[in-house]
Design an enzyme around this catalytic site. Structure first.
Site: not given
Length: 457
Positions: A43-44, A248, A270, A302, A306, A382, A411
């Site tokens: 209809l629409a 690790d 480690k 991580g 880095i 660390m 974390g």
């Protein structure tokens, strides 16, 4: 089995959708993608249908449901908000032996629509038989994450190579090993996505002409800071394809549970001041496994570049001529600060951030004068065992004793623990925490009380 899964060829075949709203639009997109000759009766219509009609992509029939529109159809979909009308459409289609889908009413439909993963020509359909569409969608999302975005282009290209591969490799086993190499080759997938014909040709020739027992490869993958949900999509794909995973202690059990079940797992954990496996031995493990022709993933907590010694490992591989690639990860500074409500930079408090190793070896003095400057955030990796020294040096070189500090333990994990205070308390605070922990120093730590969202979950 309540439903037979089939894939229909609808290109240039008449199909009908009854309904002109948002749900009908979603169904229309699928049929248009499949190349159907589509008519929409309602209809629409919402604006998108008008735009498609103006572009000549479909035909609109405005008005009440017209059963005669089904006469030439191969397939129909009832997608209105009127249950009685949807039932009429289904019955009219049934009388003409036309398959009909009824949105949100699987019992009234002669076919149901699955959740679709489109890597054309590779298609994956997931269905719960209409009983739990949300479950089917969740499964589709999980499968989506495992299938590289450019896999469809690789599949198309593989079809073009079939004749040559059959000539090149005499046995079925040789051909299977070749195809396995081709489908996990990231360079080829990227070259196809970029339509880089030179790179496509070079990579193809290399894959076809190199011996099948050729050296393997190593992929350096950042696992992120702990929460498995922070592992990147590409990282997940790589650990699902690995023959060997070298990991690790910072890689969480949840992430290791995502590793391919039949992959070999080599733990090389480690700890600060004590190396379970010497770095040189880790380098040799990667080299040895790759030289066996295996696909090796070096999985690091991580980001591998880095404070992860990833560069050293890759130098060894490079010197030995072993192919390698790198998948970045979310580094601990980003993950731990975000999950602690501590922005690393802030217009009012910190215009820069410094990532610093807390392994303060003899003869390796840091630039404490610059580190003690205002308007920056310091993040020590660390650094737990050296917290008292960090406190003493920063105060000695002019950092105010009331500078806010925080220590984040585990974390982003459900066991995350955060303790905060001032710089004069740093050494004392560190004695209350365990590794792995991250030290954050700067005015931004003062925002933690306001922005700490994770502990509320």
């Amino acid at each position: 089995m309540d439903h037979l899964p089939i894939f229909c060829q609808l290109r240039d075949r008449d199909c009908l959708i009854v309904g002109g709203g948002d749900v009908a639009e979603r169904k229309a997109r699928l049929l248009l993608d499949a190349g159907a000759r589509l008519t929409v009766n309602a209809l629409a219509f919402i604006p998108q249908f008008t735009a498609w009609a103006d572009a000549g992509m479909l035909t609109l029939v405005e008005g009440p449901f017209d059963e005669s529109l089904l006469d030439t159809c191969w397939l129909a979909i009832a997608a209105t908000d009127d249950d009685a009308l949807n039932q009429r459409v289904s019955e009219a289609a049934e009388a003409r032996r036309i398959f009909c889908n009824v949105v949100d009413a699987p019992k009234a439909a002669s076919f149901i629509m699955p959740s679709i993963i489109d890597r054309s020509p590779l298609m994956v359909a997931v269905s719960s038989g209409g009983t739990s569409p949300v479950l089917a969608r969740l499964l589709r999302e999980k499968l989506e994450s495992l299938l590289p975005l450019h896999l469809g282009q690789v599949a198309k290209y593989a079809g073009q190579l079939r004749g040559r591969v059959k000539q090149q490799f005499a046995t079925m086993g040789e051909r299977r090993r070749f195809w396995e190499k081709l489908f996990v080759n990231d360079r080829l997938a990227q070259s196809l996505a970029n339509n880089d014909q030179k790179a496509i040709t070079e990579t193809t020739e290399q894959l076809i002409n190199e011996p099948l027992d050729h050296r393997g490869e190593v992929v350096l993958v950042g696992a992120g800071p702990g929460d498995a949900g922070l592992l990147t999509l590409k990282g997940l794909q790589q650990i699902q394809q690995a023959d060997v995973v070298v990991y690790d202690r910072l890689v969480s059990d949840d992430i290791m549970n995502l590793v391919r079940r039949d992959a070999d797992r080599v733990f090389v954990g480690k700890r600060a001041g004590y190396h379970c496996v010497p770095q040189e031995e880790i380098n040799q493990i990667l080299l040895r496994e790759a030289q066996k022709g295996k696909r090796v993933v070096r999985l690091k907590g991580g980001d591998p570049f880095i404070f992860g010694r990833g560069g050293e490992e890759l130098e060894t591989l490079c010197n030995a001529g072993i192919p390698f690639s790198v998948v970045p990860g979310i580094t601990a500074a980003s993950g731990c600060s975000a999950y602690s409500g501590i922005p690393l930079t802030h217009r009012d408090y910190a215009q820069s951030v410094r990532l610093i190793t807390g392994h303060l070896k003899t003869g390796g003095e840091l630039d404490w004068e610059n580190l003690a400057a205002e308007k920056q955030t310091l993040v020590f990796y660390m650094g737990l065992n050296q917290a008292a020294t960090i406190q003493q040096k920063l105060i000695e070189y002019g950092m105010p004793g009331e500078m806010p500090v925080a220590i984040v333990e585990n974390g982003t994990a459900v066991t995350q623990r955060v303790i905060d205070g001032t710089l004069t308390q740093l050494g004392e605070l560190a004695q209350q925490m365990n590794s792995p922990s991250l030290i954050i120093i700067g005015r931004v730590v003062g925002l933690r009380d306001k922005l700490n969202w994770f502990s509320n979950h």
